[in-house]
Motif scaffolding. Structure first.
Motif, PDB file in Angstrom:
ATOM      1  N   ASN A 236      -1.222 -12.377   3.998  1.00 52.13           N
ATOM      2  CA  ASN A 236      -2.277 -12.341   4.150  1.00 52.13           C
ATOM      3  C   ASN A 236      -2.668 -13.737   4.961  1.00 52.13           C
ATOM      4  O   ASN A 236      -2.225 -14.754   4.468  1.00 52.13           O
ATOM      5  CB  ASN A 236      -3.395 -12.178   3.222  1.00 52.13           C
ATOM      6  CG  ASN A 236      -4.814 -12.009   3.877  1.00 52.13           C
ATOM      7  OD1 ASN A 236      -5.463 -13.132   3.452  1.00 52.13           O
ATOM      8  ND2 ASN A 236      -5.279 -10.932   4.077  1.00 52.13           N
TER       9      ASN A 236
ATOM     10  N   ARG B  22       3.048  -1.466   3.149  1.00 52.38           N
ATOM     11  CA  ARG B  22       1.489  -1.946   3.242  1.00 52.38           C
ATOM     12  C   ARG B  22       1.096  -2.728   2.210  1.00 52.38           C
ATOM     13  O   ARG B  22       0.428  -3.806   2.652  1.00 52.38           O
ATOM     14  CB  ARG B  22       0.689  -0.414   3.306  1.00 52.38           C
ATOM     15  CG  ARG B  22       0.874   0.405   4.422  1.00 52.38           C
ATOM     16  CD  ARG B  22      -0.131   1.385   4.505  1.00 52.38           C
ATOM     17  NE  ARG B  22      -0.006   2.396   5.621  1.00 52.38           N
ATOM     18  CZ  ARG B  22      -0.421   2.327   6.830  1.00 52.38           C
ATOM     19  NH1 ARG B  22      -1.163   1.092   7.099  1.00 52.38           N
ATOM     20  NH2 ARG B  22      -0.303   3.288   7.734  1.00 52.38           N
ATOM     21  N   LYS B  23       1.621  -2.516   1.052  1.00 44.55           N
ATOM     22  CA  LYS B  23       1.249  -3.563  -0.008  1.00 44.55           C
ATOM     23  C   LYS B  23       1.867  -4.602   0.241  1.00 44.55           C
ATOM     24  O   LYS B  23       1.489  -5.732   0.104  1.00 44.55           O
ATOM     25  CB  LYS B  23       1.675  -2.908  -1.476  1.00 44.55           C
ATOM     26  CG  LYS B  23       1.417  -3.458  -2.465  1.00 44.55           C
ATOM     27  CD  LYS B  23       1.612  -2.840  -4.044  1.00 44.55           C
ATOM     28  CE  LYS B  23       1.329  -3.610  -4.998  1.00 44.55           C
ATOM     29  NZ  LYS B  23      -0.077  -3.943  -5.224  1.00 44.55           N
TER      30      LYS B  23
ATOM     31  N   ALA C  55       2.430  -3.655   8.087  1.00 43.34           N
ATOM     32  CA  ALA C  55       1.083  -3.524   8.010  1.00 43.34           C
ATOM     33  C   ALA C  55       0.615  -2.229   8.662  1.00 43.34           C
ATOM     34  O   ALA C  55      -0.648  -1.525   8.326  1.00 43.34           O
ATOM     35  CB  ALA C  55       0.261  -4.723   8.408  1.00 43.34           C
TER      36      ALA C  55
ATOM     37  N   SER D 105      -5.668  -6.575   9.828  1.00 40.39           N
ATOM     38  CA  SER D 105      -6.487  -5.549   9.967  1.00 40.39           C
ATOM     39  C   SER D 105      -6.440  -4.701  11.095  1.00 40.39           C
ATOM     40  O   SER D 105      -6.614  -3.653  11.260  1.00 40.39           O
ATOM     41  CB  SER D 105      -7.784  -6.310   9.913  1.00 40.39           C
ATOM     42  OG  SER D 105      -8.096  -7.125  11.037  1.00 40.39           O
TER      43      SER D 105
ATOM     44  N   GLU E   3       0.385  -7.385   2.590  1.00 42.48           N
ATOM     45  CA  GLU E   3      -0.789  -7.865   1.932  1.00 42.48           C
ATOM     46  C   GLU E   3      -0.572  -9.460   1.283  1.00 42.48           C
ATOM     47  O   GLU E   3      -1.249 -10.233   1.328  1.00 42.48           O
ATOM     48  CB  GLU E   3      -1.494  -6.970   0.640  1.00 42.48           C
ATOM     49  CG  GLU E   3      -2.268  -5.812   1.149  1.00 42.48           C
ATOM     50  CD  GLU E   3      -2.612  -4.809   0.020  1.00 42.48           C
ATOM     51  OE1 GLU E   3      -2.498  -5.610  -1.156  1.00 42.48           O
ATOM     52  OE2 GLU E   3      -2.853  -3.709   0.216  1.00 42.48           O
TER      53      GLU E   3
ATOM     54  N   SER F  34      -3.585  -2.391  10.583  1.00 46.70           N
ATOM     55  CA  SER F  34      -3.487  -1.331   9.329  1.00 46.70           C
ATOM     56  C   SER F  34      -4.724  -0.340   9.877  1.00 46.70           C
ATOM     57  O   SER F  34      -4.788   0.658   9.312  1.00 46.70           O
ATOM     58  CB  SER F  34      -3.783  -1.800   8.026  1.00 46.70           C
ATOM     59  OG  SER F  34      -4.779  -2.759   8.093  1.00 46.70           O
TER      60      SER F  34
END
Length: 403
Positions: free
Chosen positions: A371, A364-365, A306, A189, A368, A192
């Motif tokens: 995580n 970006r994907k 990210a 977080s 994830e 991003s």
């Protein structure tokens, strides 16, 4: 749902933030994520800082809290050849493991904790995350090998950070029946969705330095291969921003001067998290030229992805590096030790229509997948298996699903 901390995890780390490094960052993220899911989590590490917060070879033992995580930083008497002498460590470990439902999670390479475990007489469930083999330090490698085998043979589960790393480790082949992998995770977080301080620092970099901005992040040590990045800079426009400190700093600066690119390199040294995030957002690409399997994963790649900063990395065989950011999917991968190929990949990002935008979206994907909550949940599954195998230990409950 209320927390139910009825089992204890003790992470044995070499160091811990504010010491920066991939393993240190991973241990903090994993420990905090596990604590948020209800576990009682402790971290035992070496205290690298004196009372003034300065790096020091001689330190004192301190105990503190990092959120819900209890951190014990063991004082060291001295440090020799990457081996920290901590006289109080064996006694402290013996105290910690007396409580029931305790599981040890060792993070290696870690000579200090490894040696302490060889003299620990308590039989406890032990999980090891093998972050990388010892490659270059031959004396350390072969001097520690008997102790490694002693501890690894007692372990219940051995994890690497990627499946490719298992294939290339001759040492790990001795324990093929215990092997699996747990990818590193990250709370993306902050990367991003950068805060105003990170955004301001990003803007300041773009205003101060001629673009495009290329970024390199890591300790200035041999396997990071920053000399490849410096050599590649001769063949592309823009500025190379280097974040990190280490023993090769002067050698790398001398190389930059010799190649005539010293005025196009910014040495930022140590930075805070906001500045690091800002640097990722200012950069056209992260250059990650690490060239040997001492680099087992490369967590900074996930940070960059990210942040929407595509990665150019090197194809280290049987390492997780090209698996984290995959060629032509999230980034570009080139042969190791090839500065010309590195420069050509950078030129592609600058000139090939749509390439960078495609890599940014895919990066970006992909980030994830790494995580931090998923990583913690995966770790509990391994712990469950381990504790189920131990007759004298209570099976831990399934973790709270926070996803």
């Amino acid at each position: 749902m209320p927390k139910t901390p009825n089992y204890r995890i003790i992470h044995l780390s070499k160091y811990y933030p504010p010491d920066r490094g991939g393993i240190e960052t991973h241990v903090q993220t994993l420990a905090q994520s596990q604590a948020a899911m209800g576990a009682a989590v402790h971290v035992v590490c070496v205290n690298a800082f004196d009372q003034k917060g300065q790096l020091s070879k001689r330190t004192q033992t301190i105990e503190e809290k990092d959120g819900d995580v209890s951190v014990i930083r063991m004082g060291r008497l001295l440090s020799l050849a990457r081996f920290d002498i901590c006289p109080e460590l064996p006694t402290k470990l013996c105290q910690l493991v007396k409580e029931p439902n305790t599981l040890l999670h060792l993070h290696t390479p870690n000579p200090t904790m490894l040696m302490a475990l060889t003299i620990l007489r308590h039989r406890l469930p032990l999980v090891i995350t093998h972050h990388s083999d010892v490659i270059k330090q031959k004396i350390l490698k072969y001097g520690l090998r008997p102790f490694e085998h002693l501890v690894y043979s007692k372990s219940s589960q051995i994890l690497t950070t990627s499946s490719p790393y298992i294939q290339g480790s001759k040492f790990l082949h001795f324990y093929h029946d215990k092997l699996s992998y747990l990818p590193l995770g990250l709370d993306a977080s902050n990367y991003s969705q950068p805060n105003h301080k990170a955004v301001a620092f990003s803007h300041s970099l773009k205003e101060k330095y001629k673009g495009p901005i290329w970024l390199a992040v890591g300790r200035l040590v041999y396997y990071k291969a920053f000399h490849i990045a410096i050599e590649a800079l001769r063949l592309v426009p823009g500025t190379l921003v280097i974040i990190g400190v280490g023993p090769l700093e002067q050698e790398l600066k001398t190389l930059a001067k010799k190649l005539g690119v010293e005025n196009r390199i910014v040495w930022l040294g140590r930075v805070n998290e906001d500045e690091l995030v800002g640097a990722y957002h200012a950069a056209t690409s992260l250059w990650f030229p690490s060239n040997v399997r001492s680099e087992g994963f490369g967590l900074v790649q996930v940070e960059a992805m990210a942040s929407g900063c595509p990665v150019i990395n090197a194809n280290i065989l049987c390492s997780g590096v090209p698996w984290v950011s995959r060629h032509e999917q999230e980034g570009l991968t080139v042969p190791i030790n090839d500065s010309v190929a590195f420069a050509e990949a950078a030129q592609r990002i600058l000139s090939e229509p749509g390439l960078r935008n495609r890599l940014v979206k895919a990066s970006r994907k992909r980030a994830e997948y790494f995580n931090h909550k998923t990583m913690a949940q995966r770790s509990f599954k391994f712990y469950e298996t381990v504790l189920n195998q131990e007759r004298n230990y209570t099976v831990i409950p399934k973790p709270v699903d926070l996803l």
